[in-house]
Design a protein around this motif. Structure first.
Motif, PDB file in Angstrom:
ATOM      1  N   ILE A 108       0.838  -1.204   0.000  1.00 21.31           N
ATOM      2  CA  ILE A 108       0.000   0.000   0.000  1.00 21.31           C
ATOM      3  C   ILE A 108       0.868   1.248   0.000  1.00 21.31           C
ATOM      4  CG2 ILE A 108      -1.760   1.262   1.274  1.00 21.31           C
ATOM      5  CD1 ILE A 108      -2.729  -1.413   2.377  1.00 21.31           C
ATOM      6  N   THR A 109       1.950   1.227   0.752  1.00 20.81           N
ATOM      7  CA  THR A 109       2.869   2.371   0.764  1.00 20.81           C
ATOM      8  C   THR A 109       3.487   2.583  -0.613  1.00 20.81           C
ATOM      9  OG1 THR A 109       3.389   1.836   3.078  1.00 20.81           O
ATOM     10  CG2 THR A 109       4.847   3.372   1.946  1.00 20.81           C
ATOM     11  N   THR A 110       3.892   1.493  -1.262  1.00 18.19           N
ATOM     12  CA  THR A 110       4.460   1.604  -2.615  1.00 18.19           C
ATOM     13  C   THR A 110       3.435   2.135  -3.599  1.00 18.19           C
ATOM     14  OG1 THR A 110       5.896  -0.279  -2.102  1.00 18.19           O
ATOM     15  CG2 THR A 110       5.656   0.329  -4.411  1.00 18.19           C
ATOM     16  N   ARG A 111       2.162   1.717  -3.434  1.00 25.09           N
ATOM     17  CA  ARG A 111       1.106   2.203  -4.323  1.00 25.09           C
ATOM     18  C   ARG A 111       0.938   3.712  -4.188  1.00 25.09           C
ATOM     19  NH1 ARG A 111      -1.653   1.636  -9.007  1.00 25.09           N
ATOM     20  NH2 ARG A 111      -3.770   2.477  -8.807  1.00 25.09           N
ATOM     21  N   LYS A 176      11.867  -5.861  11.166  1.00 28.27           N
ATOM     22  CA  LYS A 176      12.626  -4.629  10.989  1.00 28.27           C
ATOM     23  C   LYS A 176      12.070  -3.816   9.820  1.00 28.27           C
ATOM     24  CE  LYS A 176      17.036  -4.398  11.417  1.00 28.27           C
ATOM     25  NZ  LYS A 176      18.492  -4.613  11.241  1.00 28.27           N
ATOM     26  N   GLU A 177      11.584  -4.497   8.793  1.00 28.43           N
ATOM     27  CA  GLU A 177      10.958  -3.788   7.676  1.00 28.43           C
ATOM     28  C   GLU A 177       9.683  -3.080   8.137  1.00 28.43           C
ATOM     29  OE1 GLU A 177       9.106  -4.673   3.218  1.00 28.43           O
ATOM     30  OE2 GLU A 177      10.073  -6.278   4.367  1.00 28.43           O
ATOM     31  N   LEU A 178       8.891  -3.755   8.986  1.00 25.73           N
ATOM     32  CA  LEU A 178       7.687  -3.121   9.503  1.00 25.73           C
ATOM     33  C   LEU A 178       8.031  -1.936  10.409  1.00 25.73           C
ATOM     34  CD1 LEU A 178       4.555  -3.359   9.715  1.00 25.73           C
ATOM     35  CD2 LEU A 178       4.940  -4.625  11.832  1.00 25.73           C
ATOM     36  N   VAL A 179       9.063  -2.080  11.219  1.00 31.59           N
ATOM     37  CA  VAL A 179       9.488  -0.975  12.089  1.00 31.59           C
ATOM     38  C   VAL A 179       9.936   0.220  11.250  1.00 31.59           C
ATOM     39  CG1 VAL A 179      11.217  -0.268  13.779  1.00 31.59           C
ATOM     40  CG2 VAL A 179      10.084  -2.476  14.020  1.00 31.59           C
ATOM     41  N   ALA A 180      10.632  -0.056  10.149  1.00 30.64           N
ATOM     42  CA  ALA A 180      11.069   1.031   9.274  1.00 30.64           C
ATOM     43  C   ALA A 180       9.874   1.749   8.642  1.00 30.64           C
ATOM     44  CB  ALA A 180      11.998   0.491   8.194  1.00 30.64           C
ATOM     45  N   LEU A 181       8.820   1.011   8.349  1.00 26.57           N
ATOM     46  CA  LEU A 181       7.645   1.620   7.724  1.00 26.57           C
ATOM     47  C   LEU A 181       6.827   2.420   8.728  1.00 26.57           C
ATOM     48  CD1 LEU A 181       6.435  -1.321   5.428  1.00 26.57           C
ATOM     49  CD2 LEU A 181       7.304   0.896   4.663  1.00 26.57           C
ATOM     50  N   LEU A 182       6.520   1.807   9.858  1.00 33.63           N
ATOM     51  CA  LEU A 182       5.614   2.434  10.822  1.00 33.63           C
ATOM     52  C   LEU A 182       6.339   3.290  11.846  1.00 33.63           C
ATOM     53  CD1 LEU A 182       3.185  -0.550  11.520  1.00 33.63           C
ATOM     54  CD2 LEU A 182       2.911   1.312   9.891  1.00 33.63           C
ATOM     55  N   SER A 189       4.998  10.207   6.499  1.00 35.88           N
ATOM     56  CA  SER A 189       5.402  11.215   5.522  1.00 35.88           C
ATOM     57  C   SER A 189       4.715  11.017   4.178  1.00 35.88           C
ATOM     58  CB  SER A 189       6.927  11.184   5.349  1.00 35.88           C
ATOM     59  OG  SER A 189       7.346   9.906   4.878  1.00 35.88           O
ATOM     60  N   ILE A 190       4.618   9.768   3.717  1.00 35.80           N
ATOM     61  CA  ILE A 190       3.993   9.515   2.411  1.00 35.80           C
ATOM     62  C   ILE A 190       2.502   9.800   2.457  1.00 35.80           C
ATOM     63  CG2 ILE A 190       3.492   7.709   0.717  1.00 35.80           C
ATOM     64  CD1 ILE A 190       6.158   6.431   1.474  1.00 35.80           C
ATOM     65  N   VAL A 191       1.846   9.361   3.525  1.00 42.92           N
ATOM     66  CA  VAL A 191       0.407   9.621   3.653  1.00 42.92           C
ATOM     67  C   VAL A 191       0.143  11.119   3.797  1.00 42.92           C
ATOM     68  CG1 VAL A 191      -1.602   9.235   5.113  1.00 42.92           C
ATOM     69  CG2 VAL A 191      -0.108   7.340   4.571  1.00 42.92           C
ATOM     70  N   SER A 192       1.001  11.838   4.477  1.00 46.05           N
ATOM     71  CA  SER A 192       0.819  13.289   4.620  1.00 46.05           C
ATOM     72  C   SER A 192       0.894  13.981   3.270  1.00 46.05           C
ATOM     73  CB  SER A 192       1.881  13.860   5.567  1.00 46.05           C
ATOM     74  OG  SER A 192       1.786  13.290   6.844  1.00 46.05           O
ATOM     75  N   GLU A 193       1.846  13.572   2.449  1.00 44.75           N
ATOM     76  CA  GLU A 193       1.951  14.162   1.115  1.00 44.75           C
ATOM     77  C   GLU A 193       0.728  13.832   0.272  1.00 44.75           C
ATOM     78  OE1 GLU A 193       5.010  14.141  -2.733  1.00 44.75           O
ATOM     79  OE2 GLU A 193       5.442  12.953  -0.944  1.00 44.75           O
ATOM     80  N   ALA A 194       0.298  12.575   0.304  1.00 43.82           N
ATOM     81  CA  ALA A 194      -0.883  12.189  -0.463  1.00 43.82           C
ATOM     82  C   ALA A 194      -2.135  12.891   0.039  1.00 43.82           C
ATOM     83  CB  ALA A 194      -1.064  10.671  -0.395  1.00 43.82           C
ATOM     84  N   LEU A 211      -3.859   9.212   9.620  1.00 44.15           N
ATOM     85  CA  LEU A 211      -2.501   8.736   9.366  1.00 44.15           C
ATOM     86  C   LEU A 211      -1.551   9.868   8.985  1.00 44.15           C
ATOM     87  CD1 LEU A 211      -3.204   5.458   7.342  1.00 44.15           C
ATOM     88  CD2 LEU A 211      -2.203   5.615   9.618  1.00 44.15           C
ATOM     89  N   SER A 212      -2.093  11.010   8.567  1.00 44.89           N
ATOM     90  CA  SER A 212      -1.251  12.156   8.220  1.00 44.89           C
ATOM     91  C   SER A 212      -1.073  13.132   9.375  1.00 44.89           C
ATOM     92  CB  SER A 212      -1.868  12.900   7.028  1.00 44.89           C
ATOM     93  OG  SER A 212      -3.134  13.441   7.370  1.00 44.89           O
ATOM     94  N   ASP A 213      -1.739  12.872  10.482  1.00 40.59           N
ATOM     95  CA  ASP A 213      -1.626  13.706  11.679  1.00 40.59           C
ATOM     96  C   ASP A 213      -0.623  13.050  12.630  1.00 40.59           C
ATOM     97  OD1 ASP A 213      -1.986  14.985  14.174  1.00 40.59           O
ATOM     98  OD2 ASP A 213      -4.004  15.586  13.611  1.00 40.59           O
ATOM     99  N   GLY A 214       0.493  13.736  12.863  1.00 49.35           N
ATOM    100  CA  GLY A 214       1.540  13.144  13.691  1.00 49.35           C
ATOM    101  C   GLY A 214       1.074  12.791  15.081  1.00 49.35           C
TER     102      GLY A 214
END
Length: 955
Positions: A108-111, A176-182, A189-194, A211-214
């Protein structure tokens, strides 16, 4: 319901033979029936999946997720979410559960990144705004929210990885991949831009994604970690090694900047949950690294400081909040030496600016073993007697050190009086008291007297106890410090914290549920009115019957605006009445859904608070709640006079209880989670409220008029302002800015008149007019008492300067408080406070010294080159010179702050030469600089002999 809206009957499930067959269906643009069959086949609970596992992190699982996210859901997701059929609800649940894994979140992030890249790489930029780019992005955002909205999402992913991946290395890499994403904020950052792209492209008002609100995103992470604590058996944590998975997620999440939000979400679950959660929380903390543990404990202490009110620490006896906080901290530090060390270190650093209640709770938690208290006492005594601390530390911090020292001394004396006796004879203690008494600062010396008297009462016989002849050591403030050695807070239980939390929430809920006041009929007349009805209406010809002359005639009643409606059923007879109690006012201010009641409460807030301030204890008992509700109040209904009415109500709160409200507003300005506009309103309240207390708030004053605040003084966000030239013409100034400019003109105008008079020729050629005695008496200003002088130092000035210096050290230059929007307003507020205090205030020397040190520190600030900041700095220095302009003040400036004044003269001279008078702002800065130089020259001329030695040392 129409036939087209009915849900079609479900046919039998299509048999999915293999994974390849499922992939073929997904890639062939399936209908919802076929899609539902594939989703049910892929679900982890289906045992007939032919060995396929969506959590396996295999290439086949990646292909399925890719096809589902990129090929299927862009066509079906909006229709699935837009229908309430059972089939669509089932499909939505299946999709979110299947994608709730590392591969799904990554896909979903890549999309989102692909859609944003397509938009940025478009050749025709004008076409981008018309293409339906917001639709796909909005669908993906909705999908992302549905996948992650469950509080147990992280635990669900970990359970899937643990069940599917037996290899520890592969499982750890996937995590570790999930930790890097979340945790690292990539998703944020990506959701905020979108979300920003969707908001700009959308024509309608749209709710931004959480998801865009810190802050909301960090709270979601905190709730997920709390869910793990509530279900330790599902997360498979048995020792500290098993906690490393969740500690790693917490460490990464803390870098998002919303530390208190994350820890508060965990704290709320721990306090409100079962009793075993405290032990689980302790195991979680023990698994953390030293630096992470320190951050978490400091955040937890800030949260506990908010729950324990400062009013709880005024009495010697303990309270539920202090006892409960002490019990929680005792549980956390009993088996973890690292937590105990953090608490000891906190007492002598960040804890000095917190309220006394939380510091009492920390000391009570560290009472056993006594070695912790001895270490804390040694650090407090060393800080208390340090000469640099005495001279440069804010008074608020020095008072906190004194309170800690006396509390620790009392605890140790009750356990082992010999230790306190040895401390009283030690060189460290004697040097500390000597340094305090020899200080030029009256307040610092007074704190030394308090400590000396309190310790002497513990270790010396009555005939040899230390005593001072000063009247200040016998007042209520001195007794409060001396009696701190007798304070003893027993350990409560964590149930006390739950009780306090439940009590505050229930009180707020009851206030919100209060119904509007209704008219109640009295006696039989009211009952008769409720039973009466119109039987018939008969038209009477007035001309056929003579008018009875005995009956008196009445005037026609005034028309009611509500009766003018054509439909009588929509006439609202149940109108709210103005509040007459403070509790009713608070309930009306919170009731934002009822327009009439809310606006009526806001309209009468100022008058009601001022009226109740001198009658009863309603305002005193609810002072902090009133200030909190008014500060966080939002203009939901776009009320015309909202800013004016809210500001007048906040000023009324400040005038009613200057000391308590001033300290609360000063603390909230730095620690509260408020916008720039709300922080500016807090500063305006402090400045104008202080001037009203000092007697400058009447309608006949020339500097400020509280009751005539501009109706359009809306402190809007800078991106919504007009261009600079038009903004100066049309936008009104903030009340603090206009007041400070009037004060500035009143200072510079006499100087300009004297300069013009000096250039007009010799005095012998000038005509002098004599005024009569009556005219002189009319123009003479009558001396009036200044109530502000009693509270300006400890209620307004020192809390603002002390917390600003601490905030500047901890947050650096990248803070909203030190930005160009708030820093000039902050400096002008301090200047107005100093001017309102007057030259006769006892704390004026301390306030002058602290203000000068603050101005000197801000000369090298990154924003000091901006004209607005330069203007505020020069005005602040000019105010210092004006308030200390009498003979005694000039001599005191020359003796105590001569070096600082000469340093400021050199810097102002450079500003005057550097700034060119090309515009109005530049001319204003140059005029202020010239006025400051003239004031310094007057000081040098009158105290030249005293400043000569200082100048030689300075050069």
């Amino acid at each position: 319901m129409l036939e087209a809206d009915k849900e079609p009957p479900r046919k039998h499930n299509r048999e999915i033979q293999s994974l390849e067959h499922a992939l073929e269906i997904l890639r062939s643009q399936p209908q919802q029936e076929a899609l539902l069959d594939v989703l049910e086949w892929m679900h982890p609970n289906n045992k007939n999946r032919s060995g396929f596992d969506i959590y396996s992190q295999s290439s086949k699982a990646s292909q399925v997720i890719h096809a589902l996210v990129n090929d299927v859901l862009p066509h079906h997701w909006s229709s699935i979410c837009g229908s309430s059929f059972e089939k669509n609800l089932r499909m939505k649940v299946l999709i979110t559960q299947i994608l709730r894994n590392v591969g799904g979140i990554s896909a979903i992030t890549t999309r989102l990144k692909i859609l944003l890249t397509w938009r940025d790489d478009s050749e025709d930029r004008s076409q981008v705004r018309t293409l339906p780019q917001a639709g796909p992005l909005d669908d993906v955002l909705s999908l992302f929210e549905s996948v992650l909205e469950v509080d147990g999402s992280m635990l669900h992913v970990w359970e899937g990885l643990s069940a599917s991946l037996s290899n520890t290395t592969r499982r750890w890499l996937a995590w570790k991949e999930l930790v890097a994403l979340l945790g690292d904020g990539r998703v944020l950052s990506i959701v905020s831009e979108a979300d920003d792209v969707v908001a700009k492209a959308s024509q309608a008002v749209r709710v931004r994604s959480w998801l865009s609100d810190g802050s909301k995103y960090s709270a979601w992470i905190g709730r997920n970690l709390a869910y793990v604590l509530e279900n330790p058996q599902n997360s498979q944590v048995n020792d500290s090694n098993d906690w490393k998975v969740w500690v790693q997620m917490l460490e990464r999440a803390l870098t998002l900047g919303h530390i208190d939000v994350i820890i508060e979400a965990v704290y709320d679950r721990v306090i409100s949950g079962a009793s075993h959660l405290v032990a689980t929380f302790l195991a979680f903390i023990m698994a953390m690294k030293g630096s992470t543990k320190r951050i978490v404990i400091h955040s937890l202490l800030r949260i506990l400081a908010e729950t324990t009110s400062s009013t709880q620490a005024q009495s010697g006896s303990g309270s539920r909040g202090i006892g409960g906080s002490a019990a929680l901290l005792r549980t956390l530090s009993r088996d973890d030496k690292g937590v105990a060390n953090v608490l000891v270190e906190w007492l002598s650093s960040d804890g000095l600016v917190q309220n006394l209640a939380i510091r009492r709770a920390v000391i009570a938690a560290l009472a056993q073993p006594i070695d912790n208290l001895k270490t804390a006492l040694s650090e407090s005594l060393r800080t208390f007697g340090d000469k640099l601390c005495i001279k440069h530390a804010p008074i608020l911090q020095q008072e906190g050190t004194t309170e800690n020292l006396l509390l620790l001394t009392g605890y140790i004396h009750r356990v082992n009086p010999q230790n306190v006796a040895e401390m009283a004879r030690s060189s460290l203690y004697l040097n500390s008291i000597s340094n305090r008494l020899a200080s030029s600062s009256a307040r610092a010396s007074l704190l030394g007297m308090f400590v000396g008297m309190a310790v002497s009462e513990l270790v010396d016989p009555p005939d040899k106890r230390m005593n001072f002849s000063s009247a200040e050591v016998t007042g209520p403030q001195a007794q409060r410090f001396v009696h701190l050695t007798a304070v003893r807070d027993p350990l409560g239980s964590i149930e006390d914290l739950r009780h306090d939390s439940a009590t505050s929430e229930s009180t707020i809920d009851e206030a919100r549920k209060l119904p509007p006041t209704k008219a109640i009929p009295l006696g039989d007349a009211g009952q008769a009115l409720t039973r009466s009805k119109v039987v018939s209406i008969e038209e009477i010809d007035s001309a056929s019957e003579p008018e009875d002359e005995d009956l008196p005639t009445y005037a026609k009643p005034d028309s009611d605006a509500s009766d003018s409606d054509d439909d009588p059923t929509i006439v609202n007879r149940d109108k709210p009445t103005a509040p007459v109690y403070i509790t009713g006012l608070l309930s009306g201010l919170r009731d934002t859904e009822n327009y009439d009641r809310h606006t009526l409460a806001l309209t009468h807030a100022s008058s009601l608070i001022r009226r109740k301030a001198a009658f009863g204890t309603e305002v005193t008992d609810n002072i902090e709640e009133l200030a909190s509700v008014l500060t966080s109040l939002q203009d939901k209904w776009s009320f015309e006079n909202f800013q004016e009415l809210r500001l007048q109500a906040m000023i009324a709160v400040l005038v009613a209880q200057p000391l308590e409200a001033g300290q609360w507003f000063s603390r909230t300005y730095f620690s509260g989670d408020y916008s720039v506009s709300q922080r500016a309103t807090v500063l305006t309240t402090l400045g104008l409220g202080a001037r009203e207390l000092a007697g400058f708030g009447g309608d006949n004053t020339t500097l400020t008029k509280v009751n005539q605040v501009s109706k359009n003084a809306d402190l809007s966000f800078p991106s919504q302002q007009l261009p600079p030239k038009l903004h100066k013409i049309y936008a009104p100034e903030a009340p603090i800015t206009s007041t400070s400019k009037q004060l500035e003109n009143s200072i510079l105008k006499p100087m300009a008149l004297r300069a013009a008079d000096a250039l007009s020729g010799p005095n012998i050629l000038k005509t002098r007019t004599f005024s009569s005695r009556m005219e002189v008496d009319e123009k003479r200003t009558k001396a009036i008492p200044n109530p502000l002088a009693k509270t300006v130092a400890h209620g307004f000035f020192f809390p603002l300067t002390g917390r600003f210096q601490i905030h500047l050290k901890s947050s650096g230059h990248n803070s909203v408080v030190t930005g160009t929007m708030l820093l000039p307003l902050y400096l002008r507020t301090l200047s107005l406070l100093l001017h309102a205090a007057g030259s006769s205030t006892l704390s004026l020397p301390l306030m002058t010294a602290e203000f000068l040190s603050l101005i000197l520190a801000l000369r090298s600030h990154s924003t000091a080159s901006h004209l607005v900041v330069l203007d505020a700095l020069l005005f602040a220095f000019l105010t210092v010179m004006e308030v200390n302009g009498d003979r005694e003040g000039q001599r005191r400036l020359a003796q105590e702050s001569g070096k600082e004044v000469l340093e400021m003269e050199e810097w102002i001279r450079g500003v005057f030469e550097r700034v060119r008078g090309d515009g109005d702002e530049e001319e204003r800065v140059r005029a202020l600089a010239a006025g400051c130089l003239a004031r310094v020259r007057d000081l040098v001329d009158s105290e030249e002999r005293m400043l000569m030695g200082v100048g030689v040392g300075f050069l």
